[in-house]
Enzyme design. Structure first.
Site, PDB file in Angstrom:
ATOM      1  N   GLY A   1      -9.386   6.896   0.254  1.00 59.28           N
ATOM      2  CA  GLY A   1     -10.310   6.221  -0.659  1.00 59.28           C
ATOM      3  C   GLY A   1     -10.222   4.703  -0.598  1.00 59.28           C
ATOM      4  N   ASN A   2      -9.000   4.170  -0.364  1.00 56.94           N
ATOM      5  CA  ASN A   2      -8.849   2.710  -0.369  1.00 56.94           C
ATOM      6  C   ASN A   2      -9.498   2.063   0.856  1.00 56.94           C
ATOM      7  OD1 ASN A   2      -6.879   3.817   1.308  1.00 56.94           O
ATOM      8  ND2 ASN A   2      -5.482   2.110   1.017  1.00 56.94           N
TER       9      ASN A   2
ATOM     10  N   LYS B   1     -11.741  21.903  -7.704  1.00 59.19           N
ATOM     11  CA  LYS B   1     -12.096  20.491  -7.512  1.00 59.19           C
ATOM     12  C   LYS B   1     -13.298  20.097  -8.379  1.00 59.19           C
ATOM     13  CE  LYS B   1     -12.031  16.992  -4.169  1.00 59.19           C
ATOM     14  NZ  LYS B   1     -10.907  16.129  -4.364  1.00 59.19           N
TER      15      LYS B   1
ATOM     16  N   LYS C   1     -10.087  16.214   3.430  1.00 59.89           N
ATOM     17  CA  LYS C   1     -10.304  15.412   4.641  1.00 59.89           C
ATOM     18  C   LYS C   1      -9.060  15.329   5.528  1.00 59.89           C
ATOM     19  CE  LYS C   1      -8.376  11.049   3.849  1.00 59.89           C
ATOM     20  NZ  LYS C   1      -7.579  11.367   2.706  1.00 59.89           N
TER      21      LYS C   1
ATOM     22  N   LYS D   1      -1.639  15.693   2.832  1.00 56.54           N
ATOM     23  CA  LYS D   1      -1.284  14.808   3.950  1.00 56.54           C
ATOM     24  C   LYS D   1      -0.042  15.333   4.670  1.00 56.54           C
ATOM     25  CE  LYS D   1      -2.977  10.831   1.385  1.00 56.54           C
ATOM     26  NZ  LYS D   1      -4.365  11.200   1.609  1.00 56.54           N
TER      27      LYS D   1
HETATM   28  P1  ADP Z   1      -6.336   9.082  -0.161  1.00 53.15           P
HETATM   29  O1  ADP Z   1      -7.591   8.636  -0.817  1.00 53.15           O
HETATM   30  O2  ADP Z   1      -5.816   8.118   0.858  1.00 53.15           O
HETATM   31  O3  ADP Z   1      -6.397  10.501   0.326  1.00 53.15           O
HETATM   32  P2  ADP Z   1      -4.743   9.964  -2.414  1.00 53.15           P
HETATM   33  O4  ADP Z   1      -4.805   9.219  -3.700  1.00 53.15           O
HETATM   34  O5  ADP Z   1      -5.414  11.269  -2.310  1.00 53.15           O
HETATM   35  O6  ADP Z   1      -5.226   8.950  -1.299  1.00 53.15           O
HETATM   36  O7  ADP Z   1      -3.206  10.164  -1.990  1.00 53.15           O
HETATM   37  C1  ADP Z   1      -2.313   9.068  -1.881  1.00 53.15           C
HETATM   38  C2  ADP Z   1      -1.546   8.902  -3.184  1.00 53.15           C
HETATM   39  O8  ADP Z   1      -0.603   9.964  -3.333  1.00 53.15           O
HETATM   40  C3  ADP Z   1      -0.651   7.693  -3.254  1.00 53.15           C
HETATM   41  O9  ADP Z   1      -1.381   6.536  -3.624  1.00 53.15           O
HETATM   42  C4  ADP Z   1       0.381   8.089  -4.316  1.00 53.15           C
HETATM   43  O10 ADP Z   1       0.028   7.589  -5.592  1.00 53.15           O
HETATM   44  C5  ADP Z   1       0.286   9.603  -4.359  1.00 53.15           C
HETATM   45  N1  ADP Z   1       1.532  10.349  -4.175  1.00 53.15           N
HETATM   46  C6  ADP Z   1       1.786  11.536  -4.768  1.00 53.15           C
HETATM   47  N2  ADP Z   1       2.967  12.015  -4.406  1.00 53.15           N
HETATM   48  C7  ADP Z   1       3.514  11.105  -3.552  1.00 53.15           C
HETATM   49  C8  ADP Z   1       4.746  11.038  -2.828  1.00 53.15           C
HETATM   50  N3  ADP Z   1       5.652  12.010  -2.923  1.00 53.15           N
HETATM   51  N4  ADP Z   1       4.989   9.967  -2.041  1.00 53.15           N
HETATM   52  C9  ADP Z   1       4.059   8.984  -1.945  1.00 53.15           C
HETATM   53  N5  ADP Z   1       2.875   8.994  -2.604  1.00 53.15           N
HETATM   54  C10 ADP Z   1       2.593  10.040  -3.401  1.00 53.15           C
HETATM   55 MG    MG Z   2      -6.848  12.190  -0.983  1.00 50.84          MG
END
Ligand code: ADP
Ligand code: MG
Length: 310
Positions: free
Chosen positions: A9-10, A125, A210, A272
Site C-alpha cells: 500500500g505504501n 475481507k 497480492k 508475506k
Molecule cells: P502491504 O500494504 O505492504 O501489504 P501490510 O500493512 O499488509 O502492508 O503489511 C505490512 C505491515 O505488517 C507492517 O507495516 C507491520 O505493521 C505489520 N506487521 C505485522 N506483524 C509484523 C511482524 N511480525 N513483523 C513486521 N511487521 C509486522
Molecule cells: Mg498487505
C-alpha cells in the site's frame, strides 16, 4: 536474475494525488534493480483503489437505481488499469532519465482460483461502502452476499480471499520478460476467475492476496527472487513488544515455526512470510526478501531486510 517485486500500500498511497507522488519513489526503487541488470515483474496491491472504484459505482447506483451493480472482478480489472497507468508512466520516465530505454507494460491479468476453495465458505475481507445494520442485512437477504460488522466502524460486505492457483496470462508475462521488457502483472492479486464449462473464465467476487499471487507468478515464470516491498524494513518476532527481534535472515522451517507461534499478523505480515516460504521451497536456489520499499537495492545487496532461505 529474474525478480518478482510485490508492492504494498505504501508504494501507491491512498488517493489519486497520493498515488501520483508515491509512484515516483516506487519507480526509483524498482529502477535500481533494472539498472543492476535484473529482469523484473511488478505485482501490486489495490485495496484503496478498488475501494474507491467500488464506492463510486455504489454511489452511481444509489443515484440511478436501474444501473448495473459493478461486479468486483470488473472493479479489480479497472484498478489494474488505473494503477498500471500511473506506475508504468512513472517507471518509464525514471528509466529514461537514467538513460535506460526499457519498455514497461501493464498486463491485465486474471488469476484462477478453485470454485470449491474453503475460503468461499468463510468470507473475511471487508470491502465497499459502509452500511447500517439494517441496510447490510437487507443486502445480504436480497443479494446472497455475506455482511459483517467492521471493527466498530459500521457494516460492510465481506468477501472470500481464495488461494491463487494459476496465472492465466503467464505465457504473455514470459514473452514480454524474455523480450527484455518490464511487466506490471497480477495487480491487486489478479482478477479472480474460475475456469468454468468449456473455455469460459468466470469472474468471481473475491480478492486474492497480492503477496500470494506474486508468489504464484514468481514460481510460474521460473523466477529467482521474490522481493516483497512494504512499510517495515524487516519482519520481526514479538512484533511491537519490548522484546521485539527484527530478523535479518530466517530459514523456511524457522519461518514455519514462527508462523505457528503467531508472530506474524494475519492479513499483513503473515501472507508475506507464507509467500516467501512457499517460494523458497518451490525449487532449489530460490530466495525471498521482505524489506522497505526504498531499500530494495540494499536488501538485494544483503545490507538490510529479512532474507528467507530454504
Ligand atoms: P502491504 O500494504 O505492504 O501489504 P501490510 O500493512 O499488509 O502492508 O503489511 C505490512 C505491515 O505488517 C507492517 O507495516 C507491520 O505493521 C505489520 N506487521 C505485522 N506483524 C509484523 C511482524 N511480525 N513483523 C513486521 N511487521 C509486522
Ligand atoms: Mg498487505
Amino acid at each position: 536474475m529474474t525478480a518478482v517485486v510485490a508492492l504494498g500500500g505504501n508504494a501507491l498511497g491512498n488517493s489519486l494525488s497520493e498515488q501520483m507522488a508515491a509512484v515516483k519513489i516506487t519507480a526509483a526503487s524498482v529502477a535500481d534493480l533494472i539498472e543492476d541488470g535484473h529482469k523484473v515483474v511488478i505485482c501490486h496491491g489495490n485495496g484503496p483503489q478498488v475501494g474507491m472504484i467500488q464506492n463510486a459505482f455504489a454511489d452511481h447506483k444509489r443515484a440511478e437505481p436501474g444501473a448495473d451493480t459493478m461486479p468486483l472482478s470488473v472493479c479489480v480489472a479497472m484498478s489494474q488499469g488505473y494503477i498500471g497507468y500511473d506506475l508504468q508512466n512513472a517507471l518509464r520516465e525514471e528509466l529514461l532519465d537514467r538513460g535506460l530505454s526499457v519498455p514497461v507494460d501493464t498486463l491485465l491479468t486474471q488469476v484462477a482460483v478453485d470454485a470449491d476453495d474453503p475460503a468461499f465458505a468463510l468470507p473475511t475481507k471487508p470491502i465497499g461502502p459502509f452500511m447500517t445494520e439494517d441496510e447490510a442485512k437487507k443486502l445480504a437477504a436480497e443479494k446472497n452476499v455475506t455482511v459483517a460488522e467492521d471493527a466498530g466502524r459500521g457494516w460492510r460486505r465481506v468477501i472470500a480471499s481464495p488461494a491463487p492457483k494459476e496465472i492465466i496470462e503467464i505465457a504473455t508475462v514470459k514473452t514480454l520478460l524474455d523480450a527484455g521488457q518490464v511487466v506490471i502483472a497480477a495487480g491487486g492479486g489478479g482478477i479472480p476467475v474460475t475456469v468454468g464449462e468449456g473455455h469460459h473464465l468466470k469472474g468471481v467476487s473475491a480478492v486474492i492476496d497480492k503477496d500470494l499471487a506474486a508468489e504464484r507468478l514468481a514460481e510460474q515464470i521460473g523466477g529467482d527472487f521474490l522481493i516483497i516491498l512494504t512499510a517495515v524494513e524487516k519482519a520481526a518476532i514479538n512484533f511491537g513488544k519490548p522484546d521485539e527481534i527484527r530478523l535479518s535472515e530466517m530459514t523456511a522451517s524457522k519461518a514455519r515455526e514462527y508462523i505457528a507461534q503467531g508472530h506474524f499478523a494475519k492479513g499483513s505480515m503473515l501472507p508475506k512470510v507464507e509467500a516467501a516460504v512457499l517460494f523458497v521451497e518451490s525449487a532449489p536456489g530460490r530466495r525471498a526478501l521482505i524489506t522497505l520499499l526504498e531499500k530494495a537495492k540494499d536488501g538485494l545487496a544483503g545490507k538490510t531486510g529479512t532474507l528467507i532461505v530454504p
